[in-house]
Design a protein around this motif. Structure first.
Motif, PDB file in Angstrom:
ATOM      1  N   LEU A   1       3.744  11.220  -7.748  1.00 23.07           N
ATOM      2  CA  LEU A   1       4.070  10.027  -6.972  1.00 23.07           C
ATOM      3  C   LEU A   1       3.241   9.952  -5.689  1.00 23.07           C
ATOM      4  O   LEU A   1       2.777   8.880  -5.304  1.00 23.07           O
TER       5      LEU A   1
ATOM      6  N   ILE B   1       5.731   2.658  -9.641  1.00 27.85           N
ATOM      7  CA  ILE B   1       5.973   3.768  -8.727  1.00 27.85           C
ATOM      8  C   ILE B   1       7.439   3.781  -8.292  1.00 27.85           C
ATOM      9  O   ILE B   1       8.075   4.841  -8.221  1.00 27.85           O
ATOM     10  N   GLU B   2       7.982   2.612  -8.048  1.00 29.55           N
ATOM     11  CA  GLU B   2       9.383   2.534  -7.623  1.00 29.55           C
ATOM     12  C   GLU B   2      10.307   3.057  -8.718  1.00 29.55           C
ATOM     13  O   GLU B   2      11.248   3.821  -8.447  1.00 29.55           O
TER      14      GLU B   2
ATOM     15  N   SER C   1       0.794  -1.223   0.000  1.00 26.56           N
ATOM     16  CA  SER C   1       0.000   0.000   0.000  1.00 26.56           C
ATOM     17  C   SER C   1       0.824   1.269   0.000  1.00 26.56           C
ATOM     18  O   SER C   1       0.275   2.344  -0.162  1.00 26.56           O
ATOM     19  N   VAL C   2       2.127   1.143   0.210  1.00 27.42           N
ATOM     20  CA  VAL C   2       2.951   2.339   0.203  1.00 27.42           C
ATOM     21  C   VAL C   2       4.061   2.175  -0.820  1.00 27.42           C
ATOM     22  O   VAL C   2       4.333   1.075  -1.293  1.00 27.42           O
ATOM     23  N   MET C   3       4.716   3.263  -1.140  1.00 25.36           N
ATOM     24  CA  MET C   3       5.731   3.265  -2.167  1.00 25.36           C
ATOM     25  C   MET C   3       6.877   2.322  -1.809  1.00 25.36           C
ATOM     26  O   MET C   3       7.341   2.305  -0.687  1.00 25.36           O
TER      27      MET C   3
ATOM     28  N   GLU D   1       0.849   9.286   4.800  1.00 29.58           N
ATOM     29  CA  GLU D   1       1.011   7.913   5.263  1.00 29.58           C
ATOM     30  C   GLU D   1       0.500   7.757   6.691  1.00 29.58           C
ATOM     31  O   GLU D   1      -0.151   6.756   7.024  1.00 29.58           O
TER      32      GLU D   1
ATOM     33  N   ALA E   1       3.137  -1.176  -8.149  1.00 28.72           N
ATOM     34  CA  ALA E   1       4.134  -0.805  -7.154  1.00 28.72           C
ATOM     35  C   ALA E   1       5.509  -0.655  -7.802  1.00 28.72           C
ATOM     36  O   ALA E   1       6.270   0.265  -7.480  1.00 28.72           O
TER      37      ALA E   1
ATOM     38  N   ASP F   1      -0.326   8.905  -6.801  1.00 31.16           N
ATOM     39  CA  ASP F   1      -0.444   7.509  -7.222  1.00 31.16           C
ATOM     40  C   ASP F   1      -0.207   6.543  -6.061  1.00 31.16           C
ATOM     41  O   ASP F   1      -0.755   5.438  -6.043  1.00 31.16           O
ATOM     42  N   SER F   2       0.618   6.946  -5.095  1.00 30.68           N
ATOM     43  CA  SER F   2       0.826   6.101  -3.921  1.00 30.68           C
ATOM     44  C   SER F   2      -0.453   6.002  -3.102  1.00 30.68           C
ATOM     45  O   SER F   2      -0.791   4.938  -2.579  1.00 30.68           O
TER      46      SER F   2
END
Length: 263
Positions: free
Chosen positions: A92, A220-221, A17-19, A162, A217, A95-96
């Motif tokens: 970013l 995003i990375e 769920s997170v970057m 977050e 994911a 999208d995260s």
């Protein structure tokens, strides 16, 4: 009863769920940056203020600075990198949030049903967060606005969204646990439920969800890595400006530390 399967499903949503952070790009700001309608304003540590207009006109404390060709190129390189980095960073963050929302929404939708009040409440919270983000970063004419506070510990580029997101997930887990216990208890009392079958279904669902979200994911990375490269370009241009332009001796806004955890 394979209750571990339920834990696996919830773990899946938390880890996707997170970057991703296999490659981290630590950005440290010394001074204060404001980016508004493509106008770059940097308050340096000595209190002096540098501005760069959209047409690459440089001033220090409101005074125009005459530049030679090399100095002008450094300024243009700097603003080009900042112009690219700011929208990339905002994108970013956006999208995260979307990726996290997809993971959480699908897991709890599977557990409780897509029309469950808790799931609908979470979707409302996610929509509210996106609205707050858009209101914070975008002006009425669609320009992007960023300030130094966004990079602080409680800023949007650090942990603000977050922390809020994790708090909401904790609330959901607490609320959902009660509902799940009631549902499980009803199945045990009625004798109609097969808990092993339910646990297997949840484990398969968690694995499928992880697989489906993995590409998002990874995207995003990769974009985070691209952002790090752009920020490094800005750091290089900034160093050249600092060394070659009188009055910018204290310009050291961007400091990049990049490290990889990959084998």
């Amino acid at each position: 009863m394979k209750l571990r399967a339920l834990a696996l499903a919830v773990s899946t949503l938390l880890t996707t769920s997170v970057m991703a952070h296999d490659n981290e790009c630590d950005v440290n700001l010394q001074g204060n940056l404001e980016y508004n309608k493509k106008m770059i304003t940097v308050e340096m540590e000595n209190g002096s203020v540098m501005t760069i207009t959209p047409d690459n006109f440089l001033t220090i404390d409101g005074e125009a600075v005459s530049l030679n060709d090399d100095q002008q190129q450094h300024v243009e390189d700097y603003r080009t990198a900042i112009d690219e980095a700011v929208p990339m960073t905002v994108s970013l963050v956006s999208d995260s949030i979307d990726l996290a929302g997809t993971a959480v929404g699908e897991v709890f939708g599977e557990l409780l049903g897509p029309d469950d009040e808790l799931v609908r409440d979470f979707q409302g919270t996610l929509k509210e967060m996106r609205g707050e983000m858009e209101q914070h970063f975008y002006t009425k004419d669609g320009s992007i606005r960023v300030t130094g506070n966004d990079f602080e510990d409680d800023g949007w580029f650090d942990s603000a969204w977050e922390d809020k997101f994790e708090d909401r997930i904790e609330d959901m887990v607490s609320e959902a646990t009660g509902k799940l216990l009631v549902a499980i208890g009803s199945q045990i009392v009625s004798g109609d439920g097969d808990m092993d079958e339910f646990a297997d279904r949840m484990e398969n669902f968690g694995e499928n969800l992880e697989e489906r979200l993995e590409s998002q994911a990874e995207s995003i990375e990769h974009r985070a890595e691209d952002l790090c490269d752009v920020l490094r370009d800005a750091d290089v241009a900034e160093s050249k400006m600092q060394k070659s332009i009188p009055g910018l001796d204290e310009l050291d806004l961007i400091n990049i530390e990049r490290h990889s955890n990959r084998m």
